[in-house]
Design an enzyme around this catalytic site. Structure first.
Site, mmCIF file in Angstrom:
data_model
loop_
_atom_site.group_PDB
_atom_site.id
_atom_site.type_symbol
_atom_site.label_atom_id
_atom_site.label_comp_id
_atom_site.label_asym_id
_atom_site.label_seq_id
_atom_site.Cartn_x
_atom_site.Cartn_y
_atom_site.Cartn_z
ATOM 1 N N GLU A 62 0.858 -1.375 -0.032
ATOM 2 C CA GLU A 62 0.085 -0.078 -0.134
ATOM 3 C C GLU A 62 1.051 1.333 0.032
ATOM 4 O O GLU A 62 1.850 1.422 1.054
ATOM 5 C CB GLU A 62 -0.919 0.075 1.406
ATOM 6 C CG GLU A 62 -2.185 -0.538 1.219
ATOM 7 C CD GLU A 62 -3.262 -0.276 2.381
ATOM 8 O OE1 GLU A 62 -2.626 0.371 2.987
ATOM 9 O OE2 GLU A 62 -3.944 -1.231 2.515
ATOM 10 N N ASP A 93 -5.747 9.857 9.032
ATOM 11 C CA ASP A 93 -4.640 9.468 9.416
ATOM 12 C C ASP A 93 -4.150 9.906 10.765
ATOM 13 O O ASP A 93 -4.418 11.145 10.909
ATOM 14 C CB ASP A 93 -3.368 9.838 8.461
ATOM 15 C CG ASP A 93 -3.803 9.193 7.054
ATOM 16 O OD1 ASP A 93 -4.033 8.002 7.042
ATOM 17 O OD2 ASP A 93 -3.592 9.853 5.997
#
Length: 263
Positions: A49, A60
Protein backbone atom coordinates in the site's frame (compact mmCIF):
# COMPACT_ATOMS: atom_id res chain seq x y z
CA UNK A 1 -7.52 -10.94 -13.18
CA UNK A 2 -5.48 -8.19 -11.55
CA UNK A 3 -2.22 -8.73 -9.69
CA UNK A 4 -4.25 -8.42 -6.48
CA UNK A 5 -6.65 -11.19 -7.52
CA UNK A 6 -3.72 -13.38 -8.58
CA UNK A 7 -1.91 -12.79 -5.28
CA UNK A 8 -4.90 -13.85 -3.18
CA UNK A 9 -5.46 -16.92 -5.35
CA UNK A 10 -1.81 -17.90 -4.87
CA UNK A 11 -1.93 -17.33 -1.10
CA UNK A 12 -5.15 -19.35 -0.80
CA UNK A 13 -3.59 -22.23 -2.73
CA UNK A 14 -0.64 -22.16 -0.31
CA UNK A 15 -2.83 -21.84 2.79
CA UNK A 16 -1.18 -18.55 3.73
CA UNK A 17 -2.43 -15.23 5.02
CA UNK A 18 -1.50 -11.95 3.34
CA UNK A 19 0.87 -9.40 4.77
CA UNK A 20 0.28 -5.89 3.48
CA UNK A 21 2.63 -3.02 4.27
CA UNK A 22 1.84 0.68 4.06
CA UNK A 23 4.51 3.28 3.40
CA UNK A 24 4.16 6.91 2.36
CA UNK A 25 5.43 7.59 -1.14
CA UNK A 26 8.56 9.74 -1.01
CA UNK A 27 9.26 9.28 2.72
CA UNK A 28 11.83 10.38 3.81
CA UNK A 29 12.87 11.29 0.25
CA UNK A 30 12.29 9.89 -3.23
CA UNK A 31 15.45 7.80 -3.46
CA UNK A 32 15.25 6.16 -0.03
CA UNK A 33 11.53 5.62 -0.43
CA UNK A 34 12.15 3.79 -3.70
CA UNK A 35 14.90 1.74 -2.04
CA UNK A 36 12.55 0.71 0.77
CA UNK A 37 9.66 -0.10 -1.57
CA UNK A 38 11.94 -2.20 -3.76
CA UNK A 39 12.98 -4.17 -0.67
CA UNK A 40 9.48 -4.87 0.64
CA UNK A 41 8.71 -8.01 -1.42
CA UNK A 42 11.99 -9.60 -0.31
CA UNK A 43 10.99 -8.86 3.30
CA UNK A 44 7.83 -10.91 2.87
CA UNK A 45 5.34 -8.25 1.80
CA UNK A 46 2.56 -9.66 -0.37
CA UNK A 47 0.86 -6.37 -1.28
CA UNK A 48 2.26 -2.86 -1.05
CA UNK A 49 0.00 0.00 0.00
CA UNK A 50 1.57 3.23 -1.15
CA UNK A 51 0.37 6.39 0.54
CA UNK A 52 -0.40 9.38 -1.65
CA UNK A 53 0.65 12.55 0.21
CA UNK A 54 -2.16 15.01 0.88
CA UNK A 55 -2.46 18.18 2.94
CA UNK A 56 -5.63 17.20 4.85
CA UNK A 57 -5.51 13.45 5.62
CA UNK A 58 -8.67 13.08 7.73
CA UNK A 59 -8.27 9.38 8.61
CA UNK A 60 -4.57 9.44 9.44
CA UNK A 61 -3.00 9.76 12.85
CA UNK A 62 0.02 11.94 13.67
CA UNK A 63 2.62 9.44 12.43
CA UNK A 64 1.25 9.24 8.90
CA UNK A 65 0.25 12.91 8.84
CA UNK A 66 3.84 13.89 9.57
CA UNK A 67 5.13 11.48 6.93
CA UNK A 68 2.84 13.07 4.36
CA UNK A 69 3.96 16.54 5.36
CA UNK A 70 7.64 15.53 5.07
CA UNK A 71 7.09 14.30 1.55
CA UNK A 72 5.05 17.32 0.51
CA UNK A 73 7.78 19.59 1.84
CA UNK A 74 10.22 17.57 -0.26
CA UNK A 75 8.20 18.18 -3.42
CA UNK A 76 6.31 14.88 -3.63
CA UNK A 77 3.23 14.97 -5.86
CA UNK A 78 0.82 12.51 -7.44
CA UNK A 79 2.91 12.62 -10.61
CA UNK A 80 6.11 11.86 -8.66
CA UNK A 81 4.32 9.06 -6.80
CA UNK A 82 3.46 7.42 -10.12
CA UNK A 83 7.07 7.91 -11.23
CA UNK A 84 8.19 6.00 -8.12
CA UNK A 85 5.87 3.13 -9.07
CA UNK A 86 7.20 3.18 -12.63
CA UNK A 87 10.76 2.82 -11.30
CA UNK A 88 9.69 -0.03 -8.99
CA UNK A 89 8.05 -1.88 -11.86
CA UNK A 90 11.32 -1.98 -13.79
CA UNK A 91 12.45 -4.69 -11.37
CA UNK A 92 9.17 -6.20 -10.16
CA UNK A 93 6.19 -6.94 -12.37
CA UNK A 94 4.30 -9.20 -9.94
CA UNK A 95 3.90 -7.55 -6.51
CA UNK A 96 0.54 -5.74 -6.31
CA UNK A 97 0.56 -2.03 -5.48
CA UNK A 98 -2.46 -0.26 -4.03
CA UNK A 99 -2.48 3.53 -4.01
CA UNK A 100 -4.10 4.79 -0.82
CA UNK A 101 -5.10 8.36 -0.26
CA UNK A 102 -7.67 11.05 -0.92
CA UNK A 103 -9.56 12.20 -3.97
CA UNK A 104 -8.42 15.81 -4.30
CA UNK A 105 -5.05 15.17 -6.03
CA UNK A 106 -6.73 12.74 -8.46
CA UNK A 107 -9.55 15.18 -9.17
CA UNK A 108 -6.99 17.92 -9.79
CA UNK A 109 -5.14 15.75 -12.31
CA UNK A 110 -8.40 14.69 -13.95
CA UNK A 111 -9.81 11.19 -13.59
CA UNK A 112 -9.21 9.98 -17.19
CA UNK A 113 -5.63 11.32 -17.16
CA UNK A 114 -4.98 9.77 -13.75
CA UNK A 115 -6.35 6.34 -14.65
CA UNK A 116 -4.27 6.19 -17.82
CA UNK A 117 -1.13 7.23 -15.93
CA UNK A 118 -1.84 4.84 -13.03
CA UNK A 119 -2.26 1.86 -15.35
CA UNK A 120 0.89 2.76 -17.27
CA UNK A 121 2.86 3.12 -14.02
CA UNK A 122 1.71 -0.25 -12.68
CA UNK A 123 -0.89 0.57 -10.02
CA UNK A 124 -3.28 -2.33 -9.37
CA UNK A 125 -5.83 -0.91 -6.97
CA UNK A 126 -7.10 2.20 -5.23
CA UNK A 127 -8.22 2.96 -1.68
CA UNK A 128 -9.67 6.47 -1.70
CA UNK A 129 -10.73 7.21 1.84
CA UNK A 130 -13.06 10.15 1.18
CA UNK A 131 -15.11 8.74 -1.70
CA UNK A 132 -18.17 6.92 -0.32
CA UNK A 133 -20.23 4.48 -2.43
CA UNK A 134 -22.70 7.27 -3.23
CA UNK A 135 -19.93 8.81 -5.39
CA UNK A 136 -19.07 5.64 -7.36
CA UNK A 137 -19.46 7.37 -10.72
CA UNK A 138 -16.66 9.81 -9.79
CA UNK A 139 -13.83 7.27 -9.71
CA UNK A 140 -14.84 3.76 -8.61
CA UNK A 141 -16.66 2.71 -11.77
CA UNK A 142 -14.20 4.37 -14.19
CA UNK A 143 -11.32 2.74 -12.29
CA UNK A 144 -12.85 -0.71 -12.55
CA UNK A 145 -13.52 -0.18 -16.25
CA UNK A 146 -9.81 0.66 -16.58
CA UNK A 147 -8.86 -2.64 -14.90
CA UNK A 148 -8.06 -1.37 -11.41
CA UNK A 149 -9.48 -2.83 -8.23
CA UNK A 150 -11.41 -0.34 -6.11
CA UNK A 151 -11.05 -1.34 -2.47
CA UNK A 152 -13.48 -0.20 0.20
CA UNK A 153 -13.11 0.35 3.92
CA UNK A 154 -15.46 -1.20 6.46
CA UNK A 155 -15.41 -0.22 10.12
CA UNK A 156 -16.84 -1.41 13.46
CA UNK A 157 -19.76 1.00 12.90
CA UNK A 158 -20.65 -0.35 9.41
CA UNK A 159 -24.05 -1.98 9.91
CA UNK A 160 -25.54 -4.69 7.66
CA UNK A 161 -27.49 -2.22 5.52
CA UNK A 162 -24.42 -0.07 4.93
CA UNK A 163 -22.25 -3.12 4.33
CA UNK A 164 -24.42 -4.13 1.37
CA UNK A 165 -23.85 -0.68 -0.13
CA UNK A 166 -20.12 -0.82 0.56
CA UNK A 167 -19.87 -4.25 -1.08
CA UNK A 168 -21.74 -3.28 -4.23
CA UNK A 169 -18.80 -2.16 -6.38
CA UNK A 170 -15.86 -3.30 -4.25
CA UNK A 171 -13.22 -5.58 -5.73
CA UNK A 172 -9.83 -7.02 -4.78
CA UNK A 173 -10.37 -7.12 -1.04
CA UNK A 174 -12.12 -5.29 1.77
CA UNK A 175 -9.99 -3.29 4.20
CA UNK A 176 -11.45 -3.68 7.68
CA UNK A 177 -10.57 -0.80 9.99
CA UNK A 178 -10.37 -2.65 13.29
CA UNK A 179 -10.78 0.37 15.58
CA UNK A 180 -12.83 3.53 15.58
CA UNK A 181 -10.70 6.62 15.15
CA UNK A 182 -7.50 7.49 13.33
CA UNK A 183 -4.46 5.38 12.47
CA UNK A 184 -1.82 4.52 15.02
CA UNK A 185 -3.85 5.31 18.13
CA UNK A 186 -5.07 1.96 19.52
CA UNK A 187 -4.48 -1.78 19.22
CA UNK A 188 -6.64 -4.26 17.35
CA UNK A 189 -8.20 -7.11 19.33
CA UNK A 190 -8.68 -10.50 17.66
CA UNK A 191 -11.81 -11.32 19.66
CA UNK A 192 -13.49 -8.18 18.31
CA UNK A 193 -12.13 -8.58 14.79
CA UNK A 194 -13.13 -12.21 14.19
CA UNK A 195 -16.95 -11.82 14.05
CA UNK A 196 -16.64 -8.63 12.00
CA UNK A 197 -14.44 -10.38 9.43
CA UNK A 198 -16.90 -13.28 9.15
CA UNK A 199 -19.77 -10.84 8.56
CA UNK A 200 -17.87 -8.94 5.87
CA UNK A 201 -16.77 -12.11 4.09
CA UNK A 202 -20.36 -13.32 3.99
CA UNK A 203 -21.61 -10.02 2.61
CA UNK A 204 -18.92 -9.52 -0.02
CA UNK A 205 -17.30 -12.85 -0.88
CA UNK A 206 -13.98 -11.03 -0.86
CA UNK A 207 -10.82 -11.45 1.25
CA UNK A 208 -10.83 -9.26 4.35
CA UNK A 209 -7.59 -7.57 5.37
CA UNK A 210 -7.42 -5.95 8.79
CA UNK A 211 -5.61 -2.70 9.43
CA UNK A 212 -5.25 -0.04 12.16
CA UNK A 213 -3.84 -1.19 15.48
CA UNK A 214 -1.41 -3.88 14.26
CA UNK A 215 2.12 -3.01 15.34
CA UNK A 216 4.05 -6.10 16.50
CA UNK A 217 4.85 -9.54 15.02
CA UNK A 218 2.64 -11.20 17.66
CA UNK A 219 -0.27 -8.87 16.92
CA UNK A 220 0.28 -9.48 13.21
CA UNK A 221 -0.01 -13.22 13.83
CA UNK A 222 -3.09 -13.09 16.05
CA UNK A 223 -5.04 -10.78 13.74
CA UNK A 224 -4.03 -12.70 10.58
CA UNK A 225 -5.30 -15.87 12.27
CA UNK A 226 -8.87 -14.52 12.23
CA UNK A 227 -8.72 -12.68 8.88
CA UNK A 228 -7.29 -13.13 5.39
CA UNK A 229 -4.34 -10.95 6.25
CA UNK A 230 -3.16 -7.81 8.00
CA UNK A 231 -1.98 -4.32 7.11
CA UNK A 232 0.74 -2.54 9.07
CA UNK A 233 1.32 1.14 8.44
CA UNK A 234 2.08 3.49 11.32
CA UNK A 235 4.59 1.14 12.98
CA UNK A 236 6.61 0.93 9.74
CA UNK A 237 6.33 4.66 9.04
CA UNK A 238 7.61 5.31 12.58
CA UNK A 239 10.76 3.34 11.79
CA UNK A 240 11.37 5.55 8.76
CA UNK A 241 10.64 8.69 10.78
CA UNK A 242 13.20 7.59 13.37
CA UNK A 243 15.89 7.61 10.69
CA UNK A 244 16.41 3.84 10.61
CA UNK A 245 18.46 2.51 7.72
CA UNK A 246 16.73 0.72 4.86
CA UNK A 247 18.10 -2.58 6.16
CA UNK A 248 16.70 -1.89 9.64
CA UNK A 249 13.29 -0.91 8.26
CA UNK A 250 13.13 -4.04 6.12
CA UNK A 251 14.21 -6.27 9.03
CA UNK A 252 11.33 -4.82 11.06
CA UNK A 253 8.93 -5.44 8.18
CA UNK A 254 10.16 -9.02 7.82
CA UNK A 255 9.41 -9.75 11.48
CA UNK A 256 5.86 -8.47 11.00
CA UNK A 257 5.44 -10.45 7.77
CA UNK A 258 6.74 -13.61 9.42
CA UNK A 259 4.13 -13.11 12.13
CA UNK A 260 1.29 -12.91 9.62
CA UNK A 261 2.60 -15.85 7.59
CA UNK A 262 2.82 -18.06 10.69
CA UNK A 263 -0.90 -17.64 11.42
Amino acid sequence: MTRIDAKFADLKAKGKKAFVSYVMAGDPDFDKSLEIVRGLPGAGVDIIELGLPFTDPMADGPTIQLAGQRTLDGGMTLKRTLELVTEFRKGDDTTPIVLMGYYNPIYSMGVPTFLTAAKEAGIDGLIIVDLPPEEDTELCLPAQEAGLNFIRLATPTTDDKRLKRVAQNTSGFVYYVSITGITGTAEADASDVSPAVARIREATGLPVIVGFGVNTPEKSRTIAAVADGVVVGSAIVSQIADGKSTAEVLAFVKALADGAHSA
